[in-house]
Design a protein around this motif. Sequence first.
Motif, PDB file in Angstrom:
ATOM      1  N   GLN A  91       0.850  -1.203   0.000  1.00 48.46           N
ATOM      2  CA  GLN A  91       0.000   0.000   0.000  1.00 48.46           C
ATOM      3  C   GLN A  91       0.879   1.245   0.000  1.00 48.46           C
ATOM      4  OE1 GLN A  91      -2.230  -1.038   3.507  1.00 48.46           O
ATOM      5  NE2 GLN A  91      -3.999  -1.775   2.334  1.00 48.46           N
ATOM      6  N   ARG A  95       0.975   4.073  -2.949  1.00 49.95           N
ATOM      7  CA  ARG A  95       0.728   5.492  -2.636  1.00 49.95           C
ATOM      8  C   ARG A  95       1.905   6.359  -3.060  1.00 49.95           C
ATOM      9  NH1 ARG A  95      -1.093   3.902   2.406  1.00 49.95           N
ATOM     10  NH2 ARG A  95       0.840   4.571   3.400  1.00 49.95           N
ATOM     11  N   ALA A 134      -5.328   4.510  -4.403  1.00 47.58           N
ATOM     12  CA  ALA A 134      -4.087   5.223  -4.757  1.00 47.58           C
ATOM     13  C   ALA A 134      -4.300   6.097  -5.999  1.00 47.58           C
ATOM     14  CB  ALA A 134      -2.950   4.223  -4.990  1.00 47.58           C
ATOM     15  N   ASP A 137      -6.461   9.128  -4.868  1.00 51.01           N
ATOM     16  CA  ASP A 137      -5.710  10.077  -4.036  1.00 51.01           C
ATOM     17  C   ASP A 137      -4.691  10.871  -4.862  1.00 51.01           C
ATOM     18  OD1 ASP A 137      -7.116   9.189  -1.881  1.00 51.01           O
ATOM     19  OD2 ASP A 137      -5.474   8.009  -1.008  1.00 51.01           O
ATOM     20  N   SER A 138      -4.078  10.216  -5.838  1.00 43.88           N
ATOM     21  CA  SER A 138      -3.006  10.872  -6.593  1.00 43.88           C
ATOM     22  C   SER A 138      -3.530  11.622  -7.811  1.00 43.88           C
ATOM     23  CB  SER A 138      -1.993   9.825  -7.062  1.00 43.88           C
ATOM     24  OG  SER A 138      -2.620   8.893  -7.929  1.00 43.88           O
TER      25      SER A 138
END
Length: 278
Positions: A91, A95, A134, A137-138
């Motif tokens: 994880q 990330r 991920a 979020d990115s």
Amino acid sequence: AKAAGKSCVRTAGHAIDSAMGRRAQLAADLPAAIEQEQFRVVYQPVAGVEERRILGLEALVRWDHPVLGTVPPDEFIELAEADGLIVPLQQWVLRTATADFADLLAGGRDLKLGVNVSVRHVQAGCLAPDVAQALADSGVPPDRLMIEVTESIMLDAEDRLQSDLSTLRDMGCIISLDDFGRGYSSLAYLARLPVDVLKMDREFIGGIETDPRGAALVAAVVELGRTLGMDVVAEGVETAGQLHALRDMKCRYVQGWLLGRPMAAQDLPAFMAAFDPA
Ligand code: C2E
Ligand code: CA
Ligand code: CA
Ligand code: CA
């Protein structure tokens, strides 16, 4: 990654305990290392043979052990898999790599990012949601992310993997079959799994100039990829002679020390600018 001062004292104790082998020490230190994020992600370029440009990056994890220095993944991934620490580690890699990659995309480059996944992450049942998280979020678009799976994963988690890979593919991610050719049942997996990319194991590339049978095999895999509509990446390209042979075979993508070693995210923009043709 942050190297916490306190942990140095604790792990130094392990280092001077001569009764402990390196492997045992790494296993003992791994939980704290994950908690303290003693890891970093480096990126190896993947180049287009005809384009002569960097078209992709593969994320590769490193452990900066406070006493032993840099530890390669072949030494600790297996240990992390053995005690369930691989999921938090994976994880963190996801990330970190997507966050670094988002910055590169913001610089306007047309690139893809490859991330290796572990069988335990598949078995834990959270691979697809973790990837989705991920990406969200990115802000990295799913079609920029390549999920690299190896044949060894299939042996342990085939059903689960099939459904995870289908989910990820429906999201738009690219699926690649890593170390292709290293096992002996590759062809069966090709028939069963949703695969977009074949990454040809570097063992085959090493003999391409000297071993006519090896060269014929590489050419056959390139042709197989073309027939199945899959991209083929040759791994472990170390010499100009290998690159020329691959170009003659119409292999489209290459990765290896000849093109570039794995490097820190911050070094990528300058590296890519220097690599590109004028
Ligand atoms: P891989 O996925 O096959 O990654 C390619 C490996 O080949 C990397 O080793 C890379 O540094 C090395 N390599 C690249 N070009 C050349 C070359 O021209 N010659 C030679 N001799 N080697 C080359 P690395 O970084 O030590 O990684 C080893 C393996 O560890 C990877 O093999 C991958 O299976 C695994 N791994 C790395 N990062 C992760 C991760 O974040 N998660 C998981 N689950 N596994 C990872
Ligand atoms: Ca960032
Ligand atoms: Ca890989
Ligand atoms: Ca590989």
